[in-house]
Each structure stands twice: as C-alpha cells, then as structure tokens.
Design an enzyme around this catalytic site. Sequence first.
Site, PDB file in Angstrom:
ATOM      1  N   TYR A 111      26.488   0.734  27.520  1.00 36.46           N
ATOM      2  CA  TYR A 111      26.983   0.098  28.751  1.00 36.46           C
ATOM      3  C   TYR A 111      28.492  -0.077  28.650  1.00 36.46           C
ATOM      4  O   TYR A 111      28.998  -0.471  27.604  1.00 36.46           O
ATOM      5  CB  TYR A 111      26.345  -1.291  28.940  1.00 36.46           C
ATOM      6  CG  TYR A 111      25.324  -1.301  30.048  1.00 36.46           C
ATOM      7  CD1 TYR A 111      25.711  -1.048  31.355  1.00 36.46           C
ATOM      8  CD2 TYR A 111      23.989  -1.557  29.785  1.00 36.46           C
ATOM      9  CE1 TYR A 111      24.776  -1.032  32.380  1.00 36.46           C
ATOM     10  CE2 TYR A 111      23.049  -1.551  30.801  1.00 36.46           C
ATOM     11  CZ  TYR A 111      23.449  -1.284  32.098  1.00 36.46           C
ATOM     12  OH  TYR A 111      22.539  -1.278  33.094  1.00 36.46           O
TER      13      TYR A 111
ATOM     14  N   GLU B 227      30.542  -1.518  31.553  1.00 40.99           N
ATOM     15  CA  GLU B 227      31.026  -2.056  32.834  1.00 40.99           C
ATOM     16  C   GLU B 227      32.483  -2.464  32.711  1.00 40.99           C
ATOM     17  O   GLU B 227      32.874  -3.125  31.744  1.00 40.99           O
ATOM     18  CB  GLU B 227      30.185  -3.269  33.249  1.00 40.99           C
ATOM     19  CG  GLU B 227      28.875  -2.851  33.865  1.00 40.99           C
ATOM     20  CD  GLU B 227      28.034  -4.029  34.331  1.00 40.99           C
ATOM     21  OE1 GLU B 227      28.551  -5.160  34.421  1.00 40.99           O
ATOM     22  OE2 GLU B 227      26.844  -3.794  34.597  1.00 40.99           O
TER      23      GLU B 227
ATOM     24  N   ASP C  52      37.193  15.313  51.057  1.00 45.11           N
ATOM     25  CA  ASP C  52      36.025  15.533  50.202  1.00 45.11           C
ATOM     26  C   ASP C  52      35.987  17.012  49.827  1.00 45.11           C
ATOM     27  O   ASP C  52      35.656  17.864  50.653  1.00 45.11           O
ATOM     28  CB  ASP C  52      34.762  15.127  50.972  1.00 45.11           C
ATOM     29  CG  ASP C  52      33.487  15.397  50.185  1.00 45.11           C
ATOM     30  OD1 ASP C  52      33.553  15.999  49.091  1.00 45.11           O
ATOM     31  OD2 ASP C  52      32.400  15.015  50.669  1.00 45.11           O
TER      32      ASP C  52
ATOM     33  N   THR D  46      32.450  15.996  43.846  1.00 40.82           N
ATOM     34  CA  THR D  46      31.404  15.989  42.834  1.00 40.82           C
ATOM     35  C   THR D  46      31.944  16.805  41.657  1.00 40.82           C
ATOM     36  O   THR D  46      32.991  17.447  41.757  1.00 40.82           O
ATOM     37  CB  THR D  46      30.094  16.630  43.349  1.00 40.82           C
ATOM     38  OG1 THR D  46      30.404  17.892  43.914  1.00 40.82           O
ATOM     39  CG2 THR D  46      29.413  15.756  44.377  1.00 40.82           C
TER      40      THR D  46
ATOM     41  N   LYS E 176      29.604  21.368  41.105  1.00 39.35           N
ATOM     42  CA  LYS E 176      29.452  22.558  41.963  1.00 39.35           C
ATOM     43  C   LYS E 176      30.371  23.656  41.400  1.00 39.35           C
ATOM     44  O   LYS E 176      30.143  24.114  40.285  1.00 39.35           O
ATOM     45  CB  LYS E 176      29.744  22.177  43.412  1.00 39.35           C
ATOM     46  CG  LYS E 176      28.729  21.155  43.944  1.00 39.35           C
ATOM     47  CD  LYS E 176      28.925  20.853  45.408  1.00 39.35           C
ATOM     48  CE  LYS E 176      27.852  19.954  45.946  1.00 39.35           C
ATOM     49  NZ  LYS E 176      28.213  18.545  46.035  1.00 39.35           N
TER      50      LYS E 176
ATOM     51  N   ARG F   4      26.194  16.636  36.727  1.00 37.68           N
ATOM     52  CA  ARG F   4      26.100  16.036  38.066  1.00 37.68           C
ATOM     53  C   ARG F   4      26.795  14.688  38.057  1.00 37.68           C
ATOM     54  O   ARG F   4      26.413  13.786  37.312  1.00 37.68           O
ATOM     55  CB  ARG F   4      24.642  15.821  38.440  1.00 37.68           C
ATOM     56  CG  ARG F   4      23.839  17.064  38.508  1.00 37.68           C
ATOM     57  CD  ARG F   4      22.529  16.777  39.170  1.00 37.68           C
ATOM     58  NE  ARG F   4      22.696  16.887  40.597  1.00 37.68           N
ATOM     59  CZ  ARG F   4      22.528  18.024  41.282  1.00 37.68           C
ATOM     60  NH1 ARG F   4      22.187  19.113  40.654  1.00 37.68           N
ATOM     61  NH2 ARG F   4      22.685  18.054  42.573  1.00 37.68           N
TER      62      ARG F   4
END
Length: 426
Positions: free
Chosen positions: A52, A54, A198, A224, A227, A233
């Site tokens: 983790y 954060e 985008d 993203t 691609k 991903r």
Amino acid sequence: MTTALERYDPLIYELIRQEEARQSGSIRLIPSENYISKAVMQASGSCLTNKYAEGYPGRRYYEGQQVTDLIEKTAQDRARKIFKADYANVQPYSGSVANLAAYLALAKPGDTIMGLALPHGGHLTHGWNVSVSGKIFKSVQYGVNPDTGRFDYDQIRELARKNKPRIIISGATAYPRQIEFDIFGDISKEVGAYHVSDIAHISGLVVAGIHKSPVPYADIVSTTTHKTLRGPRGGMLLCRAEHSEKVDKSVFPGLQGGPHMHTMTAVAVALAEADTPEFVEYAKQIVKNAKALSEKLLEYGFNLVSGGTDNHLMLIDLRNKGIPGKKLAKALDRARIETNYNSIPNDPAPPFNPSGLRIGTPAITTRGMKEEQARGIAYFINKIVENIDNETVIEEVGKDVLLLCSQFPVPEHFIIQGKNRQLQAD
Ligand code: DSN
C-alpha cells in the site's frame, strides 16, 4: 516442472493457458489492445502488488515506502521526459478514472464540459449521458462532419462560443485522423475554457513523434498506458506545473485510495521501452500497416469513415456490404480475427447492432507483421464478408489465420534493447 499456480489452482492455470493459446492463435485487430514485453509482465507480477502506498513520494500514509517512492519518482520522471510535460501523475487505475480526475481538478459538478459524442468516436467519459461524466457535469457534445467524417473545427468553435464550457475535451477512441490539438487549444483560450486532451489511443504514436502532441496546447493530458504505448493496463495524467497540486488531490484522495504499485512499476518499465529507437520504428510501422490495410480494404470496395486513416485505426462503414457490424465481428472471431463492432457517425442502427467495425494495427505490428501481412488480413476480411453465411469458408480462413499466426508468434515476451534508458530516479 509444475508451477505454483498449476499446483495450487489447476483450473485457473488451465484457463490462463487456454487464453495464451487463444491469443497466440488469433489475429488481434482491436486497436486498443496490444502485447506487453517480458520486462513489463515481470514488473506487473512482482512483489509490488503487496504494498500500500497511499499518498505521494515523501508524503505517504503508510510506512515502508523506501522503494515505492523511488519507483513512483522514476515513473514520473520517465513520463515527463518522453511526453515533454511539466508534471506527471502515474497513479490512475485506468483511463476513465484519469479523465474524471482531470475534469474534477479543473471544474465543479454542474459546470459544462464539451467533448466528442460517443457515436462519433468519443469515449463514454467525454460526457456521454450514461457515464458519470455526463451526469455530474452539463455536457455539450460535438460530432464529426457528416460528409467528411472529420472534425469541423469551425463548428466546434461555434459550439464552444455558444455554450462557454469550463472544459473542452479533445481526443477520441474511434477517430482515424490526425487531431489538431493546437486548434483545440486556440478555441479553449478564446472561450476561456480549460483544454483536457485524452490521447489514450495514440499516446505511443505521440511519444514516437508520429502524431502531434497535445502537451503544449492542453492544461491536462490523459492517457491509458496499455494501447499503442504498450504498457500494463493503467492510466496517467500529464499537466502544466500550475495544475499539479489539483491533479494530485483529484486522483488521491479525490477518486482513488492506494495506487496499484505493481502496475505503476510496470508502467515505469514501459516508459523506458518507449524511450528507445526500436519503439519509434514500431510506432512508424503501426501507421504503415494501418495505411496498407486501409488501402487494400478500399480496393475491395469497403467504405472507411473519413476515407482512410492517419493513425493506427480505421472504422469500416459496412452499410454498402449489407452486413451489420456485430454479425461480421462474430464471423471474423470464428475465423480467429478479433475486432470490435462499433457505431459509425450518425449511425442509423442501434449501438448494440451498429453498422461499423473498428480495427487497428498496434498488436499485429508488435508481432512483427508488415504491410504485406496487413494486406493479407484485408484479404481475409473481404473473404469473410463475401462468404458471411458459409461456415466452411470461415473455417478455411481460420486455418490460414492460424498459419499466419504461427509465422508471426506472439513475441513471448520480447525484450526492448534501447540505449536511451534512464535507469535510476533523478
Ligand atoms: N475501451 C477502450 C477502447 O477500446 O477504445 C477505450 O477506453
């Protein structure tokens, strides 16, 4: 020797094995899909999944961040370098979350956002009504010119003048032409809007200099990572220095909890791979392959939205062939060619059974295919169209596809050698 997964969970092991076989024995033409390298896969399946983190480097809410801070800084530095951006946030779980974070960094719920309509090639999160982006913001949608299938920048300017949006979104998921980000930047300035771009689909082409970059003209750029960029991903935001704090807060704690550190680690590796001469060659070949495929389809009498492509994808308008997109996509899938049915601009048919098929070349290019194979794929598509109800022919094409796949195996898993690697965090 059996693997731990095989011993512990033979069912899931077998299903993964089946998916590997399916991927290797079919041609992937879905323009948003690709194959990642061994190094990216290894980072993605590493112990970073156990951590983790954060917060952001140097200001976390959990201890034990000696390594995660270095990884995040490395990913940020590499992203800033290859996109030539002031700042990068590498925490978004996906492109959808990245888009929402960008909007919420610059606008409040109830403000107006303006983006490309989904049926014209926009993304759900560009303000389409079933997405939260179309529910919490007032959404104004622009389309492409019905005659050319391209953006009509005068119309976009008019719409922006009339509606005075807080944010104008450039970018698309099914637009085959160059996007003039500088004009979007001008329009945004003129009407006092922020410009969010985008580039999820084209970010690999942008990094390689094959497509114009929105970075000089946009307040925030969203992408993203999986691609054309060919990473795991995930999502990422690039922005001007003045927006960095707002972007960070919008991602965490605004929308997300702890970042997926294993994905971020793999993103860092993919960004190093993208910073190599091999990647530039790869990106150039994607476009060459798309052009070869589109030209051959035109020779076979297919109609392509906008008449062709400048990038990695094309949208076939199947109305003159009398076959709905879904029926063709399913027949192609039986012949081992993966595509997705898609609406065309002003589609008279409904979204679940639209008139178009979207195809692209990033994945076949990763497999090493060139123009000759791209033209061969056009031949396969045409053969299926001409024999759409003939299962014998569909099966025969499937065998030819399998042969082609065996000549161009999924690079299990390839290694990018590039020299320009930045190996450590600054
Ligand atoms: N689902 C992606 C695509 O296929 O284009 C966009 O997010």
